[in-house]
Write a protein that holds these residues in place. Structure first.
Motif, PDB file in Angstrom:
ATOM      1  N   TYR A   1       0.857  -1.183   0.000  1.00 44.97           N
ATOM      2  CA  TYR A   1       0.000   0.000   0.000  1.00 44.97           C
ATOM      3  C   TYR A   1       0.889   1.228   0.000  1.00 44.97           C
ATOM      4  O   TYR A   1       1.809   1.352   0.817  1.00 44.97           O
ATOM      5  CB  TYR A   1      -0.903   0.014   1.229  1.00 44.97           C
ATOM      6  N   ASP A   2       0.653   2.130  -0.933  1.00 44.04           N
ATOM      7  CA  ASP A   2       1.376   3.389  -0.988  1.00 44.04           C
ATOM      8  C   ASP A   2       0.402   4.462  -1.459  1.00 44.04           C
ATOM      9  O   ASP A   2       0.040   4.503  -2.632  1.00 44.04           O
ATOM     10  CB  ASP A   2       2.566   3.314  -1.938  1.00 44.04           C
ATOM     11  N   PRO A   3      -0.043   5.318  -0.534  1.00 43.07           N
ATOM     12  CA  PRO A   3      -1.057   6.302  -0.890  1.00 43.07           C
ATOM     13  C   PRO A   3      -0.555   7.426  -1.794  1.00 43.07           C
ATOM     14  O   PRO A   3      -1.355   8.143  -2.389  1.00 43.07           O
ATOM     15  CB  PRO A   3      -1.485   6.867   0.464  1.00 43.07           C
ATOM     16  N   ILE A   4       0.738   7.566  -1.938  1.00 45.67           N
ATOM     17  CA  ILE A   4       1.295   8.684  -2.699  1.00 45.67           C
ATOM     18  C   ILE A   4       1.963   8.225  -4.001  1.00 45.67           C
ATOM     19  O   ILE A   4       1.712   8.795  -5.053  1.00 45.67           O
ATOM     20  CB  ILE A   4       2.334   9.464  -1.847  1.00 45.67           C
TER      21      ILE A   4
ATOM     22  N   GLU B   1      -5.959  -3.310   4.545  1.00 47.59           N
ATOM     23  CA  GLU B   1      -6.236  -4.308   3.501  1.00 47.59           C
ATOM     24  C   GLU B   1      -4.946  -5.010   3.074  1.00 47.59           C
ATOM     25  O   GLU B   1      -4.912  -6.224   2.900  1.00 47.59           O
ATOM     26  CB  GLU B   1      -6.896  -3.641   2.301  1.00 47.59           C
ATOM     27  N   ALA B   2      -3.879  -4.253   2.918  1.00 48.03           N
ATOM     28  CA  ALA B   2      -2.599  -4.832   2.503  1.00 48.03           C
ATOM     29  C   ALA B   2      -2.067  -5.815   3.536  1.00 48.03           C
ATOM     30  O   ALA B   2      -1.393  -6.785   3.190  1.00 48.03           O
ATOM     31  CB  ALA B   2      -1.575  -3.730   2.267  1.00 48.03           C
ATOM     32  N   LEU B   3      -2.388  -5.596   4.803  1.00 41.23           N
ATOM     33  CA  LEU B   3      -1.852  -6.435   5.873  1.00 41.23           C
ATOM     34  C   LEU B   3      -2.730  -7.626   6.221  1.00 41.23           C
ATOM     35  O   LEU B   3      -2.317  -8.470   7.023  1.00 41.23           O
ATOM     36  CB  LEU B   3      -1.612  -5.572   7.119  1.00 41.23           C
ATOM     37  N   SER B   4      -3.890  -7.740   5.630  1.00 38.89           N
ATOM     38  CA  SER B   4      -4.778  -8.866   5.916  1.00 38.89           C
ATOM     39  C   SER B   4      -4.098 -10.184   5.565  1.00 38.89           C
ATOM     40  O   SER B   4      -3.706 -10.415   4.420  1.00 38.89           O
ATOM     41  CB  SER B   4      -6.083  -8.737   5.134  1.00 38.89           C
TER      42      SER B   4
ATOM     43  N   ALA C   1       5.406   3.002  -8.104  1.00 37.05           N
ATOM     44  CA  ALA C   1       5.739   1.717  -7.480  1.00 37.05           C
ATOM     45  C   ALA C   1       5.263   0.558  -8.346  1.00 37.05           C
ATOM     46  O   ALA C   1       5.943  -0.470  -8.439  1.00 37.05           O
ATOM     47  CB  ALA C   1       5.122   1.639  -6.087  1.00 37.05           C
ATOM     48  N   ARG C   2       4.110   0.689  -8.960  1.00 37.23           N
ATOM     49  CA  ARG C   2       3.597  -0.372  -9.843  1.00 37.23           C
ATOM     50  C   ARG C   2       4.576  -0.657 -10.983  1.00 37.23           C
ATOM     51  O   ARG C   2       4.761  -1.800 -11.394  1.00 37.23           O
ATOM     52  CB  ARG C   2       2.241   0.018 -10.425  1.00 37.23           C
ATOM     53  N   LYS C   3       5.232   0.374 -11.492  1.00 36.42           N
ATOM     54  CA  LYS C   3       6.212   0.199 -12.570  1.00 36.42           C
ATOM     55  C   LYS C   3       7.454  -0.534 -12.078  1.00 36.42           C
ATOM     56  O   LYS C   3       8.056  -1.299 -12.817  1.00 36.42           O
ATOM     57  CB  LYS C   3       6.623   1.556 -13.131  1.00 36.42           C
ATOM     58  N   LEU C   4       7.827  -0.260 -10.836  1.00 33.56           N
ATOM     59  CA  LEU C   4       9.061  -0.824 -10.287  1.00 33.56           C
ATOM     60  C   LEU C   4       8.884  -2.214  -9.680  1.00 33.56           C
ATOM     61  O   LEU C   4       9.862  -2.940  -9.521  1.00 33.56           O
ATOM     62  CB  LEU C   4       9.612   0.120  -9.207  1.00 33.56           C
ATOM     63  N   MET C   5       7.645  -2.564  -9.326  1.00 36.56           N
ATOM     64  CA  MET C   5       7.404  -3.831  -8.637  1.00 36.56           C
ATOM     65  C   MET C   5       6.284  -4.635  -9.308  1.00 36.56           C
ATOM     66  O   MET C   5       5.205  -4.780  -8.750  1.00 36.56           O
ATOM     67  CB  MET C   5       7.061  -3.564  -7.166  1.00 36.56           C
ATOM     68  N   PRO C   6       6.550  -5.161 -10.500  1.00 31.80           N
ATOM     69  CA  PRO C   6       5.515  -5.965 -11.156  1.00 31.80           C
ATOM     70  C   PRO C   6       5.227  -7.217 -10.324  1.00 31.80           C
ATOM     71  O   PRO C   6       6.106  -7.769  -9.671  1.00 31.80           O
ATOM     72  CB  PRO C   6       6.141  -6.318 -12.507  1.00 31.80           C
ATOM     73  N   GLY C   7       3.990  -7.624 -10.326  1.00 34.85           N
ATOM     74  CA  GLY C   7       3.611  -8.822  -9.588  1.00 34.85           C
ATOM     75  C   GLY C   7       3.159  -8.560  -8.166  1.00 34.85           C
ATOM     76  O   GLY C   7       2.680  -9.462  -7.493  1.00 34.85           O
ATOM     77  N   VAL C   8       3.301  -7.329  -7.699  1.00 32.19           N
ATOM     78  CA  VAL C   8       2.849  -6.969  -6.358  1.00 32.19           C
ATOM     79  C   VAL C   8       1.396  -6.521  -6.444  1.00 32.19           C
ATOM     80  O   VAL C   8       1.030  -5.750  -7.328  1.00 32.19           O
ATOM     81  CB  VAL C   8       3.722  -5.843  -5.752  1.00 32.19           C
TER      82      VAL C   8
END
Length: 85
Positions: free
Chosen positions: A4-7, A27-30, A12-19
């Motif tokens: 989760y990154d609100p900013i 929600e991210a920590l569930s 981040a999506r470009k740098l971390m495919p598959g996340v």
């Protein structure tokens, strides 16, 4: 893996495919085994660590910025590891 990154989510999506990116920290920590904090966004300072503990499967918080309130994290039942302490 969930994040989760609100900013900076778009970058981040470009740098971390598959996340999988969640709509909130909770929600991210569930079901997560561990929580790794690597930012100082205000949303993370306001986390209810008791609520986080109720959602996570594991009990480890790694704070890469020494940003979280160590007392609140440990009182919620987590093992807290601050990087650089």
């Amino acid at each position: 893996m969930s994040a989760y990154d609100p900013i900076a989510e778009d970058e981040a999506r470009k740098l971390m495919p598959g996340v999988d990116f969640a709509d909130s920290a909770l929600e991210a920590l569930s079901g997560a085994d561990a929580c790794i904090v690597v930012t100082e966004w205000p949303e993370f300072a306001e986390l209810d660590w008791s609520a986080v503990r109720g959602r996570m499967a594991g009990g480890l918080v790694v704070d890469g910025r020494n940003f979280a309130d160590r007392g609140a994290v440990t009182e919620a039942g987590f093992i807290y590891e601050g990087i650089g302490r």
